[in-house]
Every structure is written in structure tokens, then in C-alpha cells.
Design an enzyme around this catalytic site. Structure first.
Site, PDB file in Angstrom:
ATOM      1  N   LYS A  88      -3.795   6.235   8.522  1.00 27.67           N
ATOM      2  CA  LYS A  88      -4.579   6.635   7.346  1.00 27.67           C
ATOM      3  C   LYS A  88      -5.200   7.992   7.621  1.00 27.67           C
ATOM      4  O   LYS A  88      -6.091   8.129   8.453  1.00 27.67           O
ATOM      5  CB  LYS A  88      -5.663   5.581   7.068  1.00 27.67           C
ATOM      6  N   ARG A 146       0.864  -1.185   0.000  1.00 22.22           N
ATOM      7  CA  ARG A 146       0.000   0.000   0.000  1.00 22.22           C
ATOM      8  C   ARG A 146       0.898   1.232   0.000  1.00 22.22           C
ATOM      9  O   ARG A 146       1.248   1.764   1.055  1.00 22.22           O
ATOM     10  CB  ARG A 146      -0.911  -0.032   1.228  1.00 22.22           C
ATOM     11  N   SER A 164     -12.529  -2.714   0.656  1.00 23.63           N
ATOM     12  CA  SER A 164     -12.721  -2.045   1.954  1.00 23.63           C
ATOM     13  C   SER A 164     -14.188  -1.726   2.152  1.00 23.63           C
ATOM     14  O   SER A 164     -14.836  -1.199   1.240  1.00 23.63           O
ATOM     15  CB  SER A 164     -11.945  -0.727   2.002  1.00 23.63           C
TER      16      SER A 164
HETATM   17  N1  TZP Z   1      -7.825   1.380   6.348  1.00 30.16           N
HETATM   18  C1  TZP Z   1      -8.586   1.594   7.407  1.00 30.16           C
HETATM   19  S1  TZP Z   1      -7.659   1.913   8.792  1.00 30.16           S
HETATM   20  C2  TZP Z   1      -6.203   1.759   7.925  1.00 30.16           C
HETATM   21  C3  TZP Z   1      -6.485   1.469   6.603  1.00 30.16           C
HETATM   22  C4  TZP Z   1      -5.510   1.272   5.558  1.00 30.16           C
HETATM   23  C5  TZP Z   1      -4.872   1.941   8.559  1.00 30.16           C
HETATM   24  C6  TZP Z   1      -4.498   0.833   9.482  1.00 30.16           C
HETATM   25  O1  TZP Z   1      -3.253   1.087  10.082  1.00 30.16           O
HETATM   26  P1  TZP Z   1      -2.975   0.788  11.628  1.00 30.16           P
HETATM   27  O2  TZP Z   1      -1.620   1.425  11.882  1.00 30.16           O
HETATM   28  O3  TZP Z   1      -2.910  -0.686  11.788  1.00 30.16           O
HETATM   29  O4  TZP Z   1      -4.062   1.458  12.413  1.00 30.16           O
END
Ligand code: TZP
Ligand code: MG
Length: 215
Positions: free
Chosen positions: A139, A39, A110
């Protein structure tokens, strides 16, 4: 099969790492991740040939260890690499269209609610990624956290959908996430920001597997 692969799903790009992404992935693989998503997003993300080169190297590592390699939101890159699959969000290329383009490669979508789960299934998604479950630092444009209740709600209505939960999941919360009905956890910072990546990944793996066995 898919549910097993989703157990410990590591999501990462160069922006998430404080050291060499290849070294991070190697340690995460040693720790027991079961799936990987490239990603490459956010401020300072690689593009073009640099993005391609990094993806190629990360994919090589995954291939050598039989870890499915999924590309976030870049169907062209996934097809060029012959990656194992693609993951798209609600604002990306429509899931139906992605499915038509990638054939039987894995398709992840998602989702934030039950309606989006149903849509993803009708677009022939192999799994859904639900989140953020908890607040996340990884994010910038993340929606509001939906909590464990949304996992339970979706599981109550879609008993069989392969579902991975994402967003703010740590060693402290992984067990509850599985108990709420997720087939696995997807994490960025719990692995990328760990001081000892291999050890912390191994611990996460044990927590998830133990919780899944009891379920
Ligand atoms: N989609 C929803 S939350 C997220 C993504 C890509 C980020 C998740 O990262 P982390 O550090 O595990 O909270
Ligand atoms: Mg996206």
C-alpha cells in the site's frame, strides 16, 4: 461468527498478482482462507467493465466455497454483485452512509487508533481492520506502522470488537499478532508473493488457528 471469518482474511486485486488472479484465489481457497476482499487499487488497476468482470469471477469462486466476498471501497459494485459486504477506509464514503446503503451486508472499516474504532462501532461496523501493524510493500499511501502495541491498546479498551490486523504480516509474525489480541490476520503479499500459494496459505492458517486456540 465474524471473529472466526476474520481468521485468515485474504486481500487482493489484479495488481497484487504475478499470475492469473483466479488461479491465485483458487490456491488460496484450497489453502484455507476464511474471508476474501477484492481490492482493485494502485497503478494499472482495472476499472469499469473489466473490474466488474474480474470481481464477478472471483465472487463466483468464493460463493462456491462459502467464503465471504467483500468489496473494497466500491459500494455500487458490491450492490451490483450482491456481494457479502463492503470495506471502507477513513478517507472513503462515510461508514454510516455505507451502512445505510448496504443494509445487513458486512461492513468493515479501516482504523488506526482507538478513537476510530469507537467511531466505526457507532457507524455499526461488523469489524475493524487495524494497520499497518508492520511496514508494508503493498500500500503506497500506508500510514506509519502502529505495531503490536496498538492491537493490545485497542483490545484493552474494546474487549469484544471483531478486529483483523493488516500490514506486513507473515508466517514469522502471525502468532504474535493473534497473541496481542487480533481475531485474525489480513494479508496481501504473504499469499500473493508466496512461491507455493496453497502450501504457504495452509501454513498461515495453521499458525493462526493454533494461536487462537491458546488464546
Ligand atoms: N492496509 C493497511 S496495510 C495494507 C492495507 C491494504 C496492505 C497489506 O498488504 P501486505 O502485503 O500484507 O503488507
Ligand atoms: Mg479505501
Amino acid at each position: 461468527m465474524m471473529k472466526q471469518k476474520l481468521s485468515l482474511y485474504f486481500v487482493m486485486g489484479s495488481v497484487d498478482c504475478t499470475k492469473d488472479p483466479l488461479a491465485v484465489l483458487d490456491e488460496a481457497i484450497e489453502g484455507g482462507i476464511t474471508m476474501f476482499q477484492f481490492r482493485e487499487k494502485g497503478k494499472g488497476a482495472l476499472t469499469g467493465v473489466e473490474k466488474y468482470r474480474l470481481a464477478e469471477k472471483l465472487f463466483e469462486r468464493c460463493l462456491a466455497h462459502n467464503i465471504p466476498f467483500i468489496v473494497n471501497d466500491d459500494v455500487d459494485l458490491a450492490l451490483a454483485l450482491q456481494a457479502d459486504g463492503v470495506h471502507v477506509g477513513q478517507e472513503d464514503e462515510a461508514a454510516e452512509r455505507v451502512r445505510d446503503r448496504i443494509g445487513d451486508r458486512y461492513l468493515g472499516v479501516s482504523v488506526h487508533n482507538l478513537n476510530e474504532v469507537k467511531q466505526a462501532l457507532s457507524a455499526r461496523a461488523d469489524y475493524v481492520g487495524l494497520g499497518p501493524i508492520f511496514p508494508t510493500v503493498s500500500k503506497k499511501d500506508a500510514k506509519q506502522a502502529c505495531g503490536l502495541a496498538m492491537i493490545k491498546h485497542i483490545r484493552a479498551h474494546e474487549k469484544h470488537v471483531p478486529l483483523v490486523a493488516i500490514g506486513g504480516i507473515t508466517q514469522q509474525t502471525a502468532k504474535q499478532v493473534i497473541e496481542a489480541g487480533a481475531d485474525g490476520i489480513a494479508v496481501i503479499s504473504a499469499i500473493c508473493r508466496a512461491e507455493q500459494i496453497r502450501e504457504q496459505t495452509k501454513r498461515l492458517y495453521e499458525i493462526v488457528m493454533c494461536a487462537k486456540q491458546k488464546g
